[in-house]
Write a protein that holds these residues in place. Structure first.
Motif, mmCIF file in Angstrom:
data_model
loop_
_atom_site.group_PDB
_atom_site.id
_atom_site.type_symbol
_atom_site.label_atom_id
_atom_site.label_comp_id
_atom_site.label_asym_id
_atom_site.label_seq_id
_atom_site.Cartn_x
_atom_site.Cartn_y
_atom_site.Cartn_z
ATOM 1 N N ASP A 88 20.004 2.183 1.305
ATOM 2 C CA ASP A 88 21.334 2.352 0.725
ATOM 3 C C ASP A 88 22.331 2.625 1.837
ATOM 4 N N PRO A 116 26.441 3.475 2.517
ATOM 5 C CA PRO A 116 27.682 3.834 1.828
ATOM 6 C C PRO A 116 28.882 3.028 2.304
ATOM 7 N N CYS A 131 30.205 -3.426 4.521
ATOM 8 C CA CYS A 131 30.439 -2.218 3.726
ATOM 9 C C CYS A 131 31.860 -1.670 3.837
ATOM 10 N N ASN A 183 29.626 -0.435 -1.341
ATOM 11 C CA ASN A 183 28.310 0.066 -0.960
ATOM 12 C C ASN A 183 27.353 -1.120 -0.858
#
Length: 337
Positions: free
Chosen positions: A149, A151, A250, A254
């Protein structure tokens, strides 16, 4: 550690750990069923996979079996996101120069990137099935990373921490469909069929000193119809490294675990190192002779893409594909051929 996804009759396959010498493997069924499941809970799952990898490399894994790259799907047979950059700006510059167009200065400062189809990603031995040779079939040898993941608004330094795995890709292009498609002003679609990936995705530590500055500093070999046509170094002339590509992606969104980010065609300014796509060879011919003489791929052609370590051993296994004719479909012919 080295990870693979093995065919098991399902769309997402079965996660396996593969020994460093690529001779043996072990199912990770007791740890995570798929690579996506591992990426979704990486902090918890990765140490368990690493422990199994250690046992396998020591010859102490109880259920080890012979590894066969032909049994592999893509590491992520379908992914939440596949985006491809054009980090080797030399390649872009050659393409524009061959058609007499100047390259905007911004291309050296702001990465090019497109979002490809990720619902079907091909395995390392899957055939390239296309209806027409006249579409201008071309291979594109690339390096790619798989993220956790990430951000929105991440910096390149922060982005590096979210790189989980590295692999290779063949981002096939249909060169004769590209001009009309780009002229519409909305990017690639039909000119970019399914992308294929190497058998293995490996953690950055597997590359040792070759992984520096967010780049893989090793030659990427392209063998077309049994002939080595290119071995440019993937760490040389890469203007934007992987953390920079991820940060670009990004800027406004996200990126979720399982996002794959490609480098674009690996290209060096030193033409003696050959090429990673036919289009680049044709551009050099156009610049030198005013005409491109090297044809694109034909049905029956083969392409092998592989990266070797300093000892000459395969790191990711090889992509080995053959171009085959699919049943012709009515798409208005092959415009631009």
């Amino acid at each position: 550690m080295k990870l693979a996804t093995l065919k098991d009759g399902t769309r997402d396959g079965q996660l396996a750990v593969v020994a460093r010498d690529l001779k043996t493997a072990h199912l990770a069924d007791g740890i995570a069923p798929t690579l996506q499941a591992a990426l979704d809970d990486w902090a918890f799952i990765a140490p368990q996979l690493a422990a199994l990898s250690d046992l396998l490399n020591q010859g102490r894994a109880r259920r080890a079996f012979d590894f066969d790259a032909a049994a592999c799907m893509a590491p992520l047979p379908r992914a939440y996101q596949w985006v491809d950059g054009s980090a080797f700006v030399n390649h872009v510059e050659l393409v524009r120069k061959a058609r007499g167009a100047e390259m905007p200065a911004s291309f050296w400062e702001d990465p090019l990137m497109y979002q490809g189809g990720s619902d079907e990603l091909l395995g390392p031995r899957d055939e390239i099935m296309l209806a027409h040779e006249a579409w201008g079939i071309d291979f594109e040898s690339e390096v790619a990373v798989i993220t956790g993941d990430v951000p929105m608004g991440v910096t390149p330094d922060q982005a590096q921490l979210h790189i989980r795995l590295i692999t290779l890709a063949n981002d096939v292009s249909l060169r004769n469909l590209i001009p009309d498609e780009l002229a519409k002003g909305f990017g690639f679609l039909q000119s970019k069929p399914a992308t294929a990936f190497a058998p293995l995705a490996v953690t950055p530590d597997e590359l040792g000193e070759a992984w520096q500055g967010g780049k893989v500093h090793l030659p990427l070999r392209s063998i077309w119809n049994g002939k080595l046509v290119g071995q440019p170094n993937a760490g040389v002339d890469m203007v934007f490294n992987f953390p920079q590509l991820i940060a670009h992606l990004c800027k406004t969104r996200n990126a979720r675990a399982g996002t794959i980010v490609g480098s674009g065609t690996v290209s060096n300014k030193d033409a003696k190192l050959g090429y990673s796509c036919i289009a680049e060879k044709r551009c050099l011919e156009m610049i030198a002779d005013g005409v491109a003489s090297t044809p694109f791929m034909l049905f029956g052609d083969t392409i092998k893409i592989e990266m070797l370590d300093s000892a000459g051993k395969s790191i990711f296994g090889a992509i080995e594909q053959t171009v085959r004719q699919a049943e012709a479909v009515k798409l208005g012919g092959a415009r631009g051929a």
